[in-house]
Scaffold this motif. Structure first.
Motif, PDB file in Angstrom:
ATOM      1  N   GLU A  22      14.716   7.562   3.164  1.00 47.27           N
ATOM      2  CA  GLU A  22      14.505   8.942   3.690  1.00 47.27           C
ATOM      3  C   GLU A  22      14.934   9.733   2.687  1.00 47.27           C
ATOM      4  OE1 GLU A  22      15.739  11.769   7.262  1.00 47.27           O
ATOM      5  OE2 GLU A  22      16.254   9.769   7.419  1.00 47.27           O
ATOM      6  N   GLU A  23      13.854  10.258   2.070  1.00 50.35           N
ATOM      7  CA  GLU A  23      14.030  11.284   1.164  1.00 50.35           C
ATOM      8  C   GLU A  23      12.749  12.701   1.484  1.00 50.35           C
ATOM      9  OE1 GLU A  23      12.693   9.560  -2.723  1.00 50.35           O
ATOM     10  OE2 GLU A  23      14.137   7.782  -2.315  1.00 50.35           O
ATOM     11  N   GLU A  24      13.136  13.628   0.593  1.00 53.48           N
ATOM     12  CA  GLU A  24      12.271  14.938   0.888  1.00 53.48           C
ATOM     13  C   GLU A  24      10.892  14.503   1.173  1.00 53.48           C
ATOM     14  OE1 GLU A  24      11.007  18.956  -1.058  1.00 53.48           O
ATOM     15  OE2 GLU A  24      12.695  17.989  -1.685  1.00 53.48           O
ATOM     16  N   ARG A  25      10.199  13.682   0.306  1.00 55.81           N
ATOM     17  CA  ARG A  25       8.629  13.302   0.683  1.00 55.81           C
ATOM     18  C   ARG A  25       8.534  11.993   1.235  1.00 55.81           C
ATOM     19  NH1 ARG A  25       4.849  16.564  -2.661  1.00 55.81           N
ATOM     20  NH2 ARG A  25       5.597  18.734  -2.626  1.00 55.81           N
ATOM     21  N   TYR A  26       9.365  11.144   1.315  1.00 56.10           N
ATOM     22  CA  TYR A  26       9.227   9.772   1.740  1.00 56.10           C
ATOM     23  C   TYR A  26      10.112   9.543   2.814  1.00 56.10           C
ATOM     24  CZ  TYR A  26       7.140   8.813  -2.953  1.00 56.10           C
ATOM     25  OH  TYR A  26       6.213   8.750  -3.881  1.00 56.10           O
ATOM     26  N   ALA A  27       9.495   8.598   3.737  1.00 57.00           N
ATOM     27  CA  ALA A  27      10.259   8.059   4.763  1.00 57.00           C
ATOM     28  C   ALA A  27       9.707   6.668   5.039  1.00 57.00           C
ATOM     29  CB  ALA A  27      10.314   8.854   5.977  1.00 57.00           C
ATOM     30  N   GLY A  28      10.489   5.546   5.196  1.00 60.75           N
ATOM     31  CA  GLY A  28      10.104   4.415   5.427  1.00 60.75           C
ATOM     32  C   GLY A  28      11.210   3.248   5.668  1.00 60.75           C
ATOM     33  N   TRP A  29      10.613   2.116   6.139  1.00 62.44           N
ATOM     34  CA  TRP A  29      11.442   0.976   6.494  1.00 62.44           C
ATOM     35  C   TRP A  29      10.880  -0.250   6.384  1.00 62.44           C
ATOM     36  CZ3 TRP A  29      10.224  -1.932  10.763  1.00 62.44           C
ATOM     37  CH2 TRP A  29       9.015  -1.405  11.455  1.00 62.44           C
ATOM     38  N   ALA A  30      11.476  -1.301   6.445  1.00 66.38           N
ATOM     39  CA  ALA A  30      11.216  -2.893   6.363  1.00 66.38           C
ATOM     40  C   ALA A  30      11.795  -3.792   7.210  1.00 66.38           C
ATOM     41  CB  ALA A  30      11.237  -3.169   4.796  1.00 66.38           C
ATOM     42  N   TYR A  31      11.086  -4.472   7.941  1.00 65.87           N
ATOM     43  CA  TYR A  31      12.052  -5.524   8.252  1.00 65.87           C
ATOM     44  C   TYR A  31      11.582  -6.853   7.728  1.00 65.87           C
ATOM     45  CZ  TYR A  31       7.578  -6.754  10.883  1.00 65.87           C
ATOM     46  OH  TYR A  31       6.116  -7.411  11.094  1.00 65.87           O
ATOM     47  N   LEU A  49       4.296  12.373   1.639  1.00 65.18           N
ATOM     48  CA  LEU A  49       3.755  13.521   1.658  1.00 65.18           C
ATOM     49  C   LEU A  49       3.359  13.688   0.007  1.00 65.18           C
ATOM     50  CD1 LEU A  49       2.894  16.138   2.938  1.00 65.18           C
ATOM     51  CD2 LEU A  49       5.177  16.857   2.628  1.00 65.18           C
ATOM     52  N   ASP A  50       2.226  13.847  -0.359  1.00 67.55           N
ATOM     53  CA  ASP A  50       1.598  14.016  -1.600  1.00 67.55           C
ATOM     54  C   ASP A  50       1.770  15.661  -1.949  1.00 67.55           C
ATOM     55  OD1 ASP A  50      -0.620  15.130  -0.910  1.00 67.55           O
ATOM     56  OD2 ASP A  50      -1.880  13.235  -1.542  1.00 67.55           O
ATOM     57  N   ASP A  51       1.454  16.011  -3.302  1.00 68.33           N
ATOM     58  CA  ASP A  51       1.560  17.307  -3.833  1.00 68.33           C
ATOM     59  C   ASP A  51       0.551  18.379  -3.187  1.00 68.33           C
ATOM     60  OD1 ASP A  51       3.774  16.628  -5.361  1.00 68.33           O
ATOM     61  OD2 ASP A  51       2.408  16.287  -7.273  1.00 68.33           O
ATOM     62  N   GLU A  52      -0.500  17.672  -2.564  1.00 65.73           N
ATOM     63  CA  GLU A  52      -1.720  18.444  -1.867  1.00 65.73           C
ATOM     64  C   GLU A  52      -1.280  18.722  -0.502  1.00 65.73           C
ATOM     65  OE1 GLU A  52      -2.653  15.810  -4.048  1.00 65.73           O
ATOM     66  OE2 GLU A  52      -2.536  17.237  -5.761  1.00 65.73           O
ATOM     67  N   GLY A  53      -0.328  18.157   0.023  1.00 62.38           N
ATOM     68  CA  GLY A  53       0.120  18.122   1.383  1.00 62.38           C
ATOM     69  C   GLY A  53      -0.537  17.106   2.300  1.00 62.38           C
ATOM     70  N   ASP A  54      -1.224  16.163   1.733  1.00 67.08           N
ATOM     71  CA  ASP A  54      -1.619  14.950   2.632  1.00 67.08           C
ATOM     72  C   ASP A  54      -0.746  13.884   2.709  1.00 67.08           C
ATOM     73  OD1 ASP A  54      -4.507  15.907   2.547  1.00 67.08           O
ATOM     74  OD2 ASP A  54      -4.882  14.943   0.371  1.00 67.08           O
ATOM     75  N   VAL A  55      -0.694  13.479   4.037  1.00 64.48           N
ATOM     76  CA  VAL A  55       0.303  12.235   4.189  1.00 64.48           C
ATOM     77  C   VAL A  55      -0.339  10.863   4.130  1.00 64.48           C
ATOM     78  CG1 VAL A  55       1.507  11.444   6.080  1.00 64.48           C
ATOM     79  CG2 VAL A  55       1.336  13.874   6.164  1.00 64.48           C
ATOM     80  N   TRP A  56       0.515   9.817   3.450  1.00 68.30           N
ATOM     81  CA  TRP A  56       0.056   8.861   3.328  1.00 68.30           C
ATOM     82  C   TRP A  56       0.737   7.514   3.944  1.00 68.30           C
ATOM     83  CZ3 TRP A  56      -4.739   7.817   0.812  1.00 68.30           C
ATOM     84  CH2 TRP A  56      -5.136   8.700   0.256  1.00 68.30           C
ATOM     85  N   LEU A  57       0.264   6.620   4.505  1.00 67.86           N
ATOM     86  CA  LEU A  57       1.132   5.408   4.948  1.00 67.86           C
ATOM     87  C   LEU A  57       0.631   4.426   4.165  1.00 67.86           C
ATOM     88  CD1 LEU A  57       2.710   3.822   7.070  1.00 67.86           C
ATOM     89  CD2 LEU A  57       0.462   3.572   8.371  1.00 67.86           C
ATOM     90  N   THR A  58       1.801   3.638   3.785  1.00 65.47           N
ATOM     91  CA  THR A  58       1.617   2.421   2.932  1.00 65.47           C
ATOM     92  C   THR A  58       2.334   1.461   3.385  1.00 65.47           C
ATOM     93  OG1 THR A  58       1.400   3.629   0.784  1.00 65.47           O
ATOM     94  CG2 THR A  58       1.776   1.433   0.651  1.00 65.47           C
ATOM     95  N   VAL A  59       1.425   0.525   3.864  1.00 65.35           N
ATOM     96  CA  VAL A  59       2.003  -0.893   4.558  1.00 65.35           C
ATOM     97  C   VAL A  59       2.046  -2.036   3.613  1.00 65.35           C
ATOM     98  CG1 VAL A  59       1.645  -2.440   6.407  1.00 65.35           C
ATOM     99  CG2 VAL A  59       1.265  -0.023   6.889  1.00 65.35           C
ATOM    100  N   THR A  60       2.983  -2.629   3.428  1.00 63.64           N
ATOM    101  CA  THR A  60       3.105  -3.928   2.386  1.00 63.64           C
ATOM    102  C   THR A  60       3.702  -5.048   3.172  1.00 63.64           C
ATOM    103  OG1 THR A  60       3.542  -2.271   0.647  1.00 63.64           O
ATOM    104  CG2 THR A  60       4.040  -4.760   0.297  1.00 63.64           C
ATOM    105  N   ALA A  61       3.014  -5.985   2.861  1.00 61.62           N
ATOM    106  CA  ALA A  61       3.345  -7.205   3.791  1.00 61.62           C
ATOM    107  C   ALA A  61       3.151  -8.446   2.840  1.00 61.62           C
ATOM    108  CB  ALA A  61       2.631  -7.289   5.100  1.00 61.62           C
ATOM    109  N   PHE A  62       4.223  -9.337   3.067  1.00 62.10           N
ATOM    110  CA  PHE A  62       4.006 -10.801   2.683  1.00 62.10           C
ATOM    111  C   PHE A  62       4.487 -11.816   3.508  1.00 62.10           C
ATOM    112  CE2 PHE A  62       7.951  -9.243   0.682  1.00 62.10           C
ATOM    113  CZ  PHE A  62       8.960 -10.182   1.076  1.00 62.10           C
ATOM    114  N   SER A  63       4.170 -12.554   3.630  1.00 66.09           N
ATOM    115  CA  SER A  63       4.610 -13.848   4.551  1.00 66.09           C
ATOM    116  C   SER A  63       3.911 -15.188   4.531  1.00 66.09           C
ATOM    117  CB  SER A  63       4.368 -13.234   5.976  1.00 66.09           C
ATOM    118  OG  SER A  63       2.930 -13.206   6.238  1.00 66.09           O
ATOM    119  N   ARG A  64       4.295 -16.064   5.153  1.00 65.47           N
ATOM    120  CA  ARG A  64       3.668 -17.440   5.172  1.00 65.47           C
ATOM    121  C   ARG A  64       3.813 -17.833   6.760  1.00 65.47           C
ATOM    122  NH1 ARG A  64       8.202 -19.353   1.664  1.00 65.47           N
ATOM    123  NH2 ARG A  64       9.643 -20.191   3.159  1.00 65.47           N
ATOM    124  N   PRO A  65       2.963 -18.671   7.143  1.00 68.40           N
ATOM    125  CA  PRO A  65       3.292 -19.260   8.636  1.00 68.40           C
ATOM    126  C   PRO A  65       4.819 -19.970   8.584  1.00 68.40           C
ATOM    127  CG  PRO A  65       1.029 -19.808   7.808  1.00 68.40           C
ATOM    128  CD  PRO A  65       1.974 -19.102   6.623  1.00 68.40           C
TER     129      PRO A  65
END
Length: 98
Positions: A22-31, A49-65
């Motif tokens: 949790e920072e000024e322009r970022y918020a996130g979590w991982a499980y 939140l980028d410099d133009e005021g656009d909001v981005w969601l980045t999802v990163t995942a790695f897994s195996r069965p």
């Protein structure tokens, strides 16, 4: 615990939060997954939140069965994972509008 589906078709997926940000322009979590989850891995969700005021969601995942059923599902597991990430994005967009 994450649960997806309904009734007897509900898939239980035990997990735990492994980090938060949790920072000024970022918020996130991982499980990370726990025993009993159909996959073994981690997934993160970061809103920026980028410099133009656009909001981005980045999802990163790695897994195996991690279960026989997940291994048998083959490529459907990836489809399910992408669907879950899209659903999370939809919910976040709705929350941001409200």
């Amino acid at each position: 615990m994450i649960g997806l589906g309904a009734g007897p078709l509900r898939l239980k997926a035990p997990c735990r939060i492994v980090w938060t940000r949790e920072e000024e322009r970022y918020a996130g979590w991982a499980y990370g997954t726990l025993p009993g989850h159909p996959a073994s891995g981690e997934e993160s969700f970061v809103v920026h939140l980028d410099d133009e005021g656009d909001v981005w969601l980045t999802v990163t995942a790695f897994s195996r069965p991690a279960t026989a059923a997940a291994r048998l599902a083959g490529p459907l597991g990836r489809v399910f994972q992408r669907s879950y990430a899209r659903r999370c994005g939809t919910v976040l967009r709705r929350l941001a509008r409200d």
